[in-house]
Enzyme design. Sequence first.
Site, PDB file in Angstrom:
ATOM      1  CB  SER A  32      37.936  49.407  41.876  1.00 39.40           C
ATOM      2  OG  SER A  32      37.405  48.577  42.631  1.00 39.40           O
ATOM      3  CG  HIS A  63      40.713  42.319  40.791  1.00 41.39           C
ATOM      4  ND1 HIS A  63      39.942  42.316  41.796  1.00 41.39           N
ATOM      5  CD2 HIS A  63      39.987  43.011  39.761  1.00 41.39           C
ATOM      6  CE1 HIS A  63      38.922  42.904  41.519  1.00 41.39           C
ATOM      7  NE2 HIS A  63      38.754  43.251  40.151  1.00 41.39           N
ATOM      8  CG  HIS A  85      35.975  42.935  45.876  1.00 41.58           C
ATOM      9  ND1 HIS A  85      37.052  43.036  45.248  1.00 41.58           N
ATOM     10  CD2 HIS A  85      35.746  44.187  46.665  1.00 41.58           C
ATOM     11  CE1 HIS A  85      37.409  44.273  44.891  1.00 41.58           C
ATOM     12  NE2 HIS A  85      36.617  45.054  45.710  1.00 41.58           N
ATOM     13  CE1 TYR A  87      33.642  41.209  42.805  1.00 42.51           C
ATOM     14  CE2 TYR A  87      33.060  42.955  44.280  1.00 42.51           C
ATOM     15  CZ  TYR A  87      33.900  42.500  43.296  1.00 42.51           C
ATOM     16  OH  TYR A  87      34.827  43.368  42.695  1.00 42.51           O
ATOM     17  CD  GLU A  88      37.595  39.369  43.727  1.00 42.97           C
ATOM     18  OE1 GLU A  88      38.386  38.977  42.902  1.00 42.97           O
ATOM     19  OE2 GLU A  88      37.867  39.829  44.883  1.00 42.97           O
ATOM     20  CB  ALA A 115      35.064  53.019  43.148  1.00 41.28           C
ATOM     21  CG  MET A 213      29.482  45.605  45.680  1.00 42.23           C
ATOM     22  SD  MET A 213      29.598  45.073  44.341  1.00 42.23           S
ATOM     23  CE  MET A 213      28.384  45.624  43.181  1.00 42.23           C
ATOM     24  CB  SER A 214      34.993  46.709  49.222  1.00 42.21           C
ATOM     25  OG  SER A 214      34.963  48.198  49.258  1.00 42.21           O
ATOM     26  CG  ASN A 237      28.093  54.359  39.847  1.00 43.51           C
ATOM     27  OD1 ASN A 237      29.093  53.770  40.690  1.00 43.51           O
ATOM     28  ND2 ASN A 237      26.911  53.761  40.651  1.00 43.51           N
ATOM     29  CG  HIS A 249      33.193  46.887  36.299  1.00 47.99           C
ATOM     30  ND1 HIS A 249      33.204  47.488  37.742  1.00 47.99           N
ATOM     31  CD2 HIS A 249      34.374  46.246  36.034  1.00 47.99           C
ATOM     32  CE1 HIS A 249      34.352  47.149  38.216  1.00 47.99           C
ATOM     33  NE2 HIS A 249      35.172  46.488  37.448  1.00 47.99           N
TER      34      HIS A 249
HETATM   35  N1  HPA Z   1      26.633  50.023  43.918  1.00 46.48           N
HETATM   36  C1  HPA Z   1      27.415  48.966  44.460  1.00 46.48           C
HETATM   37  N2  HPA Z   1      28.736  49.248  44.446  1.00 46.48           N
HETATM   38  C2  HPA Z   1      29.472  50.017  43.547  1.00 46.48           C
HETATM   39  C3  HPA Z   1      28.673  50.990  42.801  1.00 46.48           C
HETATM   40  C4  HPA Z   1      27.281  50.972  42.734  1.00 46.48           C
HETATM   41  O1  HPA Z   1      26.518  51.819  42.412  1.00 46.48           O
HETATM   42  N3  HPA Z   1      29.577  51.757  42.270  1.00 46.48           N
HETATM   43  C5  HPA Z   1      30.717  51.346  42.550  1.00 46.48           C
HETATM   44  N4  HPA Z   1      30.819  50.532  43.358  1.00 46.48           N
END
Ligand code: HPA
Length: 288
Positions: A32, A63, A85, A87-88, A115, A213-214, A237, A249
């Site tokens: 991302s 995306h 992903h 989750y999608e 990320a 998540m990837s 983050n 996000h």
């Molecule tokens: N958690 C999960 N996935 C993420 C995060 C997070 O804090 N930041 C970027 N992708």
Amino acid sequence: MTLSLYERVQEAVHFLRARSALSPEVGLVLGSGLGAVADRLADVLVLDYGDIPHFPPVTVVGHTGRLWLGRLGATAVAVLQGRFHYYEGYSMEEVTFPVRVLGALGVRELIVTNAAGGINLRLRPGSLMLIADHLNLMGVNPLRGPNEERFGPRFPDMTAVYSPRLRALAREVAREMGLTPEEGVYAAVSGPSYETPAEVRMLRQLGADAVGMSTVPEAIVARHMGMEVLGISVIANMAAGIADRPLRHEDVLEAAARAAEILAEWLARLIPRMRAHGSSESRGEGSV
Ligand code: HPA
């Protein structure tokens, strides 16, 4: 008539070979907000995922889904800009299909970027982390189901998913740039909700330095096919509960985009050197 996964991958490969004479040696999956490096490719051919046979449909608005074929120095590179992903709602087979195609195209070294949220307190937004190892906490494995022997073995070894050779090289290139990337364990969760603070404490106890998540499904499939893998997380983050504010996000994307320029420079210097010491011994058993 339904085609097998192997046949669908082959059809995608034939499609790409008909459009580009380039035989990519190095593959790159961009996470991302990390698109910057693709702009540096020479002799480039760009294809929308939607135009490549059997690529999953790109459904999520906003995306990007593009495959770039080009050169960085003397090295032919295939870049996946945008990923599918879990989750999608995509199946694990869909999530990993583009990486299968790169492997079948001849890519031997794959860089996967993402990320991620920092769990280790040394990791701050903007930090770069080489992935040393992973925890697959997604609850699924992309290799579940009948094994395709032409891709790789039923029970592939996962002792060194993230190539020590490529990590050492990446550190060397970083040092030349005055960067000191961290190194740590990436925990993959399915998402899409971010973690709770209790989950982040649990992940820390399990040995995770970062969470995302990837990446892990792609790394597993790449190892299955015998590719050498390098994983890089951009810490976007601090994971939930570490900093005293909610996760948004937009903030995650913004922090990733800021680090993306440095990452792009790192990758642009690294990729042309990745094949330099390449030897068949450093690769897994899988073949295409
Ligand atoms: N958690 C999960 N996935 C993420 C995060 C997070 O804090 N930041 C970027 N992708």
